[in-house]
Scaffold this motif. Structure first.
Motif, mmCIF file in Angstrom:
data_model
loop_
_atom_site.group_PDB
_atom_site.id
_atom_site.type_symbol
_atom_site.label_atom_id
_atom_site.label_comp_id
_atom_site.label_asym_id
_atom_site.label_seq_id
_atom_site.Cartn_x
_atom_site.Cartn_y
_atom_site.Cartn_z
ATOM 1 N N LEU A 25 21.203 20.743 47.517
ATOM 2 C CA LEU A 25 22.046 19.557 47.479
ATOM 3 C C LEU A 25 22.416 19.136 48.891
ATOM 4 C CD1 LEU A 25 24.441 20.460 44.518
ATOM 5 C CD2 LEU A 25 22.531 18.851 44.486
ATOM 6 N N VAL A 26 22.514 17.846 49.095
ATOM 7 C CA VAL A 26 22.954 17.295 50.378
ATOM 8 C C VAL A 26 24.358 16.757 50.170
ATOM 9 C CG1 VAL A 26 22.491 15.626 52.193
ATOM 10 C CG2 VAL A 26 20.582 16.663 50.951
ATOM 11 N N THR A 27 25.319 17.306 50.870
ATOM 12 C CA THR A 27 26.700 16.869 50.671
ATOM 13 C C THR A 27 27.135 15.912 51.776
ATOM 14 O OG1 THR A 27 27.721 18.651 51.976
ATOM 15 C CG2 THR A 27 27.207 19.127 49.657
ATOM 16 N N ALA A 28 28.093 15.072 51.426
ATOM 17 C CA ALA A 28 28.649 14.143 52.405
ATOM 18 C C ALA A 28 29.300 14.901 53.554
ATOM 19 C CB ALA A 28 29.660 13.220 51.737
ATOM 20 N N GLN A 30 28.328 17.776 54.881
ATOM 21 C CA GLN A 30 27.292 18.219 55.819
ATOM 22 C C GLN A 30 26.847 17.078 56.731
ATOM 23 O OE1 GLN A 30 24.777 19.636 52.545
ATOM 24 N NE2 GLN A 30 24.453 21.520 53.716
ATOM 25 N N ALA A 74 27.264 9.006 55.154
ATOM 26 C CA ALA A 74 27.233 10.353 54.590
ATOM 27 C C ALA A 74 27.431 10.316 53.078
ATOM 28 C CB ALA A 74 28.305 11.219 55.241
ATOM 29 N N GLN A 75 28.373 9.518 52.617
ATOM 30 C CA GLN A 75 28.626 9.429 51.180
ATOM 31 C C GLN A 75 27.429 8.805 50.452
ATOM 32 O OE1 GLN A 75 32.325 7.254 51.072
ATOM 33 N NE2 GLN A 75 33.573 9.114 51.273
ATOM 34 N N GLU A 78 24.685 11.397 50.049
ATOM 35 C CA GLU A 78 25.037 12.335 48.985
ATOM 36 C C GLU A 78 24.762 11.724 47.616
ATOM 37 O OE1 GLU A 78 28.725 15.149 48.627
ATOM 38 O OE2 GLU A 78 29.236 13.267 47.593
ATOM 39 N N ARG A 79 25.126 10.473 47.413
ATOM 40 C CA ARG A 79 24.930 9.816 46.120
ATOM 41 C C ARG A 79 23.438 9.693 45.775
ATOM 42 N NH1 ARG A 79 27.856 4.236 46.522
ATOM 43 N NH2 ARG A 79 27.076 4.031 44.376
ATOM 44 N N THR A 81 20.688 11.275 47.157
ATOM 45 C CA THR A 81 19.996 12.556 47.018
ATOM 46 C C THR A 81 20.496 13.327 45.798
ATOM 47 O OG1 THR A 81 21.554 13.629 48.552
ATOM 48 C CG2 THR A 81 19.503 12.750 49.484
ATOM 49 N N GLY A 82 21.765 13.161 45.464
ATOM 50 C CA GLY A 82 22.300 13.805 44.272
ATOM 51 C C GLY A 82 21.635 13.289 43.007
#
Length: 322
Positions: A25-28, A30, A74-75, A78-79, A81-82
């Motif tokens: 997962l890629v988080t905002a 990170q 960043a957000q 995340e959206r 890639t999530g």
């Protein structure tokens, strides 16, 4: 005895390192930390002054406006890639496109798009979206696709001029390689891929009829997403601030100026369920008006088509699924 051997087998398996998990997962947090470190001068690779994109909220301090854009990027990553990781293998493309459509319908439909706002100051977000079958990309599809992509980013397109500095930490004292665009400059004659961890300084220029030179000078680096074990790769771009007297003496004309006042871009490559996702998102800011909106949009769509054709050619794919 059977239970004992089962326990020993489990312990033995646990002792071996597990293969990298493709669904990282890629988080905002990170991505935001990475961009924040660059903006605040803490990043050990981006040591030169940067001029990153900023929001239109002129009532706030510049650092806060840059932080707002970093958070937005960043957000968004995340959206998107999530949605990609969370979908079943057969639904990854449709689920990711549906998420992108909530952000920008043009990008979801065409694979690339600009969104402009403001007229002085002005802000533009740009995006590119691609999907690649992982089975065509060898044993490390993320590395393979990033390698092709970084060659493309590093190489001038047909009507462009790129200038690569020998020392990203000292533009003034660098030797400069001029790279003129042609039909082969980004295809069979493309530059080598960017080495993970190395920083590159590139000036990218286009001579626009009547308007003259439109250039940006930026720092680039391919790196692994922290904690991903190489299963997620980033290509980071931050515009070099170019304070007076810091550019190379070769550029004593308008090529020595950045055409935009702030520029930040983030290029993400990751794999999940047999598909490689390529998502490029960035922002550019100007104190005045972005008067070449049509040309920027046309150039982005053309670049998207060129990148898709290069990935297809390199990996021997008739046509990408998107």
């Amino acid at each position: 005895m059977l239970m004992r051997w089962s326990l020993l087998w489990l312990l033995a398996v646990a002792a071996f390192p597990l293969p990298a998990v493709a669904q990282t997962l890629v988080t905002a947090a990170q991505v935001g930390t990475t961009l924040g470190d660059i903006a605040q001068g803490r990043d050990k690779s981006f040591t030169e002054p940067t001029a990153l994109a900023w929001s239109l909220d002129t009532g706030r301090a510049l650092a806060d406006r840059i932080a707002a854009i970093n958070t937005s990027l960043a957000q968004e990553v995340e959206r998107v890639t999530g949605a990609f990781v969370g979908a079943a293998s057969a639904d990854k493309i449709s689920a990711t496109k549906a998420m992108v459509a909530t952000i920008d319908a043009r990008t979801a439909q065409d694979g690339a798009g600009y969104v402009f706002s403001g007229s002085g100051p002005s802000l533009a977000f740009f995006r590119q979206l691609l999907f690649v079958p992982a089975s065509n990309a060898g044993t490390d599809p993320v590395d393979a696709v990033m390698s092709i992509s970084s060659r493309f980013v590093r190489s001038p397109k047909t009507v462009d001029y790129y200038y690569e500095y020998s020392d990203p930490t000292n533009l003034k004292q660098s030797s400069v390689v001029e790279l003129a665009g042609s039909g082969t400059s980004w295809t069979t004659g493309a530059r080598p891929p960017m080495t993970t961890g190395s920083v590159y300084a590139l000036k990218k220029c286009r001579d626009i009829f009547i308007l003259g030179w439109f250039c940006t000078t930026s720092l680039y680096q391919v790196r692994d997403l922290p904690g991903s074990g190489g299963t997620v790769k980033l290509l980071l771009t931050g515009q070099h601030a170019l304070p007076a007297g810091t550019d190379n003496a070769e550029f004593d004309d308008d090529r020595g100026k950045n055409a935009v006042d702030g520029y930040t871009a983030l290029y993400v490559v990751m794999a999940s369920g047999g598909t490689v996702l390529v998502y490029n998102v960035g922002a550019e800011s100007v104190n005045g008006s972005l008067s070449v909106q049509g040309k920027l949009s046309d150039a982005l769509r053309e670049q998207h088509a060129q990148l898709a054709s290069r990935i297809s050619a390199e990996l021997k794919i008739d046509k990408l699924p998107y």
